[in-house]
Write a protein that holds these residues in place. Structure first.
Motif, PDB file in Angstrom:
ATOM      1  N   ALA A 220      -7.755 -86.079 -29.092  1.00  0.00           N
ATOM      2  CA  ALA A 220      -8.133 -85.562 -30.463  1.00  0.00           C
ATOM      3  C   ALA A 220     -10.232 -85.602 -30.412  1.00  0.00           C
ATOM      4  O   ALA A 220     -10.133 -87.333 -30.084  1.00  0.00           O
ATOM      5  CB  ALA A 220      -7.746 -85.694 -31.267  1.00  0.00           C
ATOM      6  N   GLU A 221     -10.523 -84.535 -30.451  1.00  0.00           N
ATOM      7  CA  GLU A 221     -11.972 -84.811 -31.383  1.00  0.00           C
ATOM      8  C   GLU A 221     -11.695 -84.641 -32.956  1.00  0.00           C
ATOM      9  O   GLU A 221     -11.628 -83.957 -33.227  1.00  0.00           O
ATOM     10  CB  GLU A 221     -12.862 -83.967 -30.618  1.00  0.00           C
ATOM     11  N   ALA A 222     -12.565 -85.941 -33.766  1.00  0.00           N
ATOM     12  CA  ALA A 222     -12.608 -85.783 -35.276  1.00  0.00           C
ATOM     13  C   ALA A 222     -13.911 -85.096 -35.037  1.00  0.00           C
ATOM     14  O   ALA A 222     -15.005 -85.490 -34.969  1.00  0.00           O
ATOM     15  CB  ALA A 222     -12.478 -87.571 -35.458  1.00  0.00           C
TER      16      ALA A 222
ATOM     17  N   VAL B  73     -15.167 -89.212 -31.171  1.00  0.00           N
ATOM     18  CA  VAL B  73     -15.922 -89.591 -32.514  1.00  0.00           C
ATOM     19  C   VAL B  73     -17.282 -89.157 -31.591  1.00  0.00           C
ATOM     20  O   VAL B  73     -18.289 -89.364 -31.351  1.00  0.00           O
ATOM     21  CB  VAL B  73     -15.616 -90.725 -32.945  1.00  0.00           C
ATOM     22  N   ASN B  74     -18.129 -88.159 -32.486  1.00  0.00           N
ATOM     23  CA  ASN B  74     -19.241 -87.372 -32.752  1.00  0.00           C
ATOM     24  C   ASN B  74     -20.765 -88.488 -32.811  1.00  0.00           C
ATOM     25  O   ASN B  74     -20.513 -89.253 -34.157  1.00  0.00           O
ATOM     26  CB  ASN B  74     -19.618 -86.648 -33.256  1.00  0.00           C
ATOM     27  N   VAL B  75     -21.141 -89.186 -32.039  1.00  0.00           N
ATOM     28  CA  VAL B  75     -22.277 -90.139 -32.833  1.00  0.00           C
ATOM     29  C   VAL B  75     -23.743 -89.760 -32.819  1.00  0.00           C
ATOM     30  O   VAL B  75     -24.242 -89.116 -31.796  1.00  0.00           O
ATOM     31  CB  VAL B  75     -22.101 -91.445 -31.849  1.00  0.00           C
TER      32      VAL B  75
ATOM     33  N   LEU C 159     -17.020 -92.457 -27.452  1.00  0.00           N
ATOM     34  CA  LEU C 159     -17.338 -91.576 -28.330  1.00  0.00           C
ATOM     35  C   LEU C 159     -18.887 -90.457 -27.450  1.00  0.00           C
ATOM     36  O   LEU C 159     -18.923 -90.499 -26.657  1.00  0.00           O
ATOM     37  CB  LEU C 159     -18.871 -93.307 -28.552  1.00  0.00           C
ATOM     38  N   GLU C 160     -18.737 -89.637 -28.483  1.00  0.00           N
ATOM     39  CA  GLU C 160     -19.298 -88.356 -27.884  1.00  0.00           C
ATOM     40  C   GLU C 160     -21.223 -88.264 -28.156  1.00  0.00           C
ATOM     41  O   GLU C 160     -21.283 -88.550 -29.490  1.00  0.00           O
ATOM     42  CB  GLU C 160     -18.621 -87.690 -28.515  1.00  0.00           C
ATOM     43  N   LEU C 161     -21.788 -88.466 -27.242  1.00  0.00           N
ATOM     44  CA  LEU C 161     -23.477 -88.937 -27.757  1.00  0.00           C
ATOM     45  C   LEU C 161     -23.873 -87.239 -26.850  1.00  0.00           C
ATOM     46  O   LEU C 161     -23.611 -87.037 -25.730  1.00  0.00           O
ATOM     47  CB  LEU C 161     -24.005 -90.128 -26.406  1.00  0.00           C
TER      48      LEU C 161
ATOM     49  N   ILE D 284     -20.721 -87.301 -22.478  1.00  0.00           N
ATOM     50  CA  ILE D 284     -21.896 -86.460 -22.479  1.00  0.00           C
ATOM     51  C   ILE D 284     -21.729 -84.943 -23.499  1.00  0.00           C
ATOM     52  O   ILE D 284     -20.973 -84.638 -23.001  1.00  0.00           O
ATOM     53  CB  ILE D 284     -22.983 -86.187 -21.867  1.00  0.00           C
ATOM     54  N   ASP D 285     -22.275 -85.176 -25.067  1.00  0.00           N
ATOM     55  CA  ASP D 285     -21.651 -83.430 -25.520  1.00  0.00           C
ATOM     56  C   ASP D 285     -22.675 -83.179 -25.235  1.00  0.00           C
ATOM     57  O   ASP D 285     -23.506 -83.070 -24.506  1.00  0.00           O
ATOM     58  CB  ASP D 285     -21.304 -83.620 -27.186  1.00  0.00           C
ATOM     59  N   ASP D 286     -22.506 -81.575 -25.342  1.00  0.00           N
ATOM     60  CA  ASP D 286     -22.718 -79.976 -25.562  1.00  0.00           C
ATOM     61  C   ASP D 286     -23.840 -80.402 -24.002  1.00  0.00           C
ATOM     62  O   ASP D 286     -25.127 -79.979 -23.784  1.00  0.00           O
ATOM     63  CB  ASP D 286     -24.218 -80.098 -26.850  1.00  0.00           C
TER      64      ASP D 286
ATOM     65  N   LEU E  42     -17.905 -85.571 -19.033  1.00  0.00           N
ATOM     66  CA  LEU E  42     -19.601 -84.399 -19.361  1.00  0.00           C
ATOM     67  C   LEU E  42     -18.311 -83.395 -20.745  1.00  0.00           C
ATOM     68  O   LEU E  42     -17.284 -83.285 -19.734  1.00  0.00           O
ATOM     69  CB  LEU E  42     -19.789 -83.846 -18.527  1.00  0.00           C
ATOM     70  N   LYS E  43     -19.462 -82.435 -21.562  1.00  0.00           N
ATOM     71  CA  LYS E  43     -18.333 -82.287 -22.098  1.00  0.00           C
ATOM     72  C   LYS E  43     -19.956 -80.826 -21.835  1.00  0.00           C
ATOM     73  O   LYS E  43     -20.202 -80.743 -22.495  1.00  0.00           O
ATOM     74  CB  LYS E  43     -18.261 -82.168 -23.783  1.00  0.00           C
ATOM     75  N   ILE E  44     -18.733 -79.446 -21.307  1.00  0.00           N
ATOM     76  CA  ILE E  44     -19.395 -78.341 -20.829  1.00  0.00           C
ATOM     77  C   ILE E  44     -19.684 -77.501 -22.255  1.00  0.00           C
ATOM     78  O   ILE E  44     -18.750 -77.408 -22.759  1.00  0.00           O
ATOM     79  CB  ILE E  44     -18.663 -77.153 -19.992  1.00  0.00           C
TER      80      ILE E  44
ATOM     81  N   ALA F  61     -14.195 -78.463 -21.188  1.00  0.00           N
ATOM     82  CA  ALA F  61     -14.364 -77.563 -21.710  1.00  0.00           C
ATOM     83  C   ALA F  61     -14.763 -77.363 -22.695  1.00  0.00           C
ATOM     84  O   ALA F  61     -13.347 -77.494 -23.546  1.00  0.00           O
ATOM     85  CB  ALA F  61     -14.406 -75.944 -20.491  1.00  0.00           C
ATOM     86  N   GLU F  62     -15.367 -77.177 -23.546  1.00  0.00           N
ATOM     87  CA  GLU F  62     -15.735 -77.123 -25.261  1.00  0.00           C
ATOM     88  C   GLU F  62     -15.817 -75.404 -25.778  1.00  0.00           C
ATOM     89  O   GLU F  62     -16.256 -74.653 -24.991  1.00  0.00           O
ATOM     90  CB  GLU F  62     -16.828 -77.226 -25.853  1.00  0.00           C
ATOM     91  N   GLY F  63     -15.065 -74.997 -26.450  1.00  0.00           N
ATOM     92  CA  GLY F  63     -14.648 -73.865 -26.911  1.00  0.00           C
ATOM     93  C   GLY F  63     -13.603 -72.906 -26.189  1.00  0.00           C
ATOM     94  O   GLY F  63     -14.222 -71.117 -26.277  1.00  0.00           O
TER      95      GLY F  63
HETATM   96 MG    MG Z   1     -18.547 -83.136 -30.224  1.00  0.00          MG
END
Ligand code: MG
Ligand code: C2E
Ligand code: MG
Ligand code: MG
Length: 283
Positions: free
Chosen positions: A58-60, A116-118, A148-150, A178-180, A199-201, A235-237
């Protein structure tokens, strides 16, 4: 005549700036009050394994409803919190609360990875590593369950110092994403040097696949890059079954998006955990 118009323009811009400053100050003040009054909440968006359809994490995500201004989105207040430095206190609260919630789920037998987004300001604080270390020491959460999402902007600042910090986090057992991915300026060479797990696309590359050929090519390239470097890729979204199928065929590992669920309050997350065991829960 020209001079007059120039003055007029100046006062117009200055007026705009004052309005912006006023709004920023108002939001800054309200945020500080909201933290003491416990008005911030975390919601949790499920992350799904593409092949099995099972829930993996899960992403907070932060939510804030101000009594006067109403619900504000993170896009409206996080940049201000970063500007004023308040993100350090706010981000500290997010980490503590996400770890607390995750630990609670673990004791109930729900083993998830909590992402968690940092923010960059938070990451580059002198005591960031120590605070993560202390929070983990004081909880029963296996460190490997915290991710940790950086953002790429973190990774391009002061490379040597960043590398030391990333290694220290990995030594704690924490996972790094790595976010985005693809929206920033990080060089591909860093991917080799940094101890990243996932990696998060970015959603902007997912939204129009498979119709947009460029986006489809970029998403596929990121997936192939991740696989070649032995990283997991999410993959996001993802909003529809066509996108999901494309990503599955392209070899993507995981997805997050409205197709499965938006971010949910903890009480709504639990029923979803139970439901998602069904293979057809996503169809
Ligand atoms: Mg994020
Ligand atoms: P992000 O980390 O890339 O988070 C993903 C965003 O996409 C979230 O927006 C999420 O609600 C949204 N999203 C997820 N699935 C879908 C989908 O299928 N369709 C669409 N249209 N959107 C989807 P949200 O919650 O508004 O957060 C926006 C950004 O604010 C986040 O982007 C992150 O950069 C930042 N943020 C949120 N919470 C925190 C936090 O606790 N700390 C920090 N530093 N930043 C945060
Ligand atoms: Mg993201
Ligand atoms: Mg994004």
């Amino acid at each position: 005549h020209v001079k007059e118009r120039g003055r007029g323009d100046f006062s117009f811009y200055q007026r705009q700036m004052n309005i912006d400053l006023l709004t920023r100050m108002k939001i800054d003040h309200a945020m500080r009050e909201a933290l003491t009054e416990q008005r911030f909440r975390l919601v949790y968006q499920p992350q799904i394994d593409l092949r099995s359809g099972r829930l993996i994490g899960a992403e907070a995500l932060l939510r804030w409803k101000d009594p006067q201004m109403g619900e504000l989105s993170p896009g409206q207040f996080i940049p201000i919190a970063e500007e004023t430095g308040f993100i350090v206190a706010l981000g500290g609260w997010v980490l503590r609360e996400a770890i607390r919630q995750s630990t609670e789920w673990h004791t109930q037998g729900i083993g998830l990875t909590m992402s968690v987004n940092v923010s960059a300001v938070q990451f580059h604080q002198a005591n960031f590593i120590e605070s993560v270390s202390n929070l983990l020491r004081d909880s029963d959460l296996p460190p490997g369950r915290l991710e940790l999402e950086l953002t790429e902007s973190i990774l391009v600042q002061n490379i040597e110092e960043t590398l030391i910090r990333l290694d220290a986090l990995v030594a704690l057992g924490v996972r790094l994403a790595i976010d985005d991915f693809g929206t920033g300026y990080s060089s591909l060479a860093y991917l080799k040097r940094f101890p990243i797990h996932r990696l998060k696309i970015d959603r902007s590359f997912v939204r129009d696949i498979p119709d947009d050929e460029s986006d489809a090519a970029i998403a596929t390239a990121v997936i192939n890059l991740a696989r070649a470097l032995n990283l997991r890729v999410i993959a996001e979204g993802v909003e529809n079954a066509v996108q999901r199928q494309f990503l599955l065929d392209a070899g993507c590992d995981e997805f997050q998006g409205y197709l499965c669920s938006p971010a949910l309050a903890p009480g709504d997350f639990l029923p979803l955990v139970q439901g998602i065991g069904l293979a057809d829960a996503l169809d």
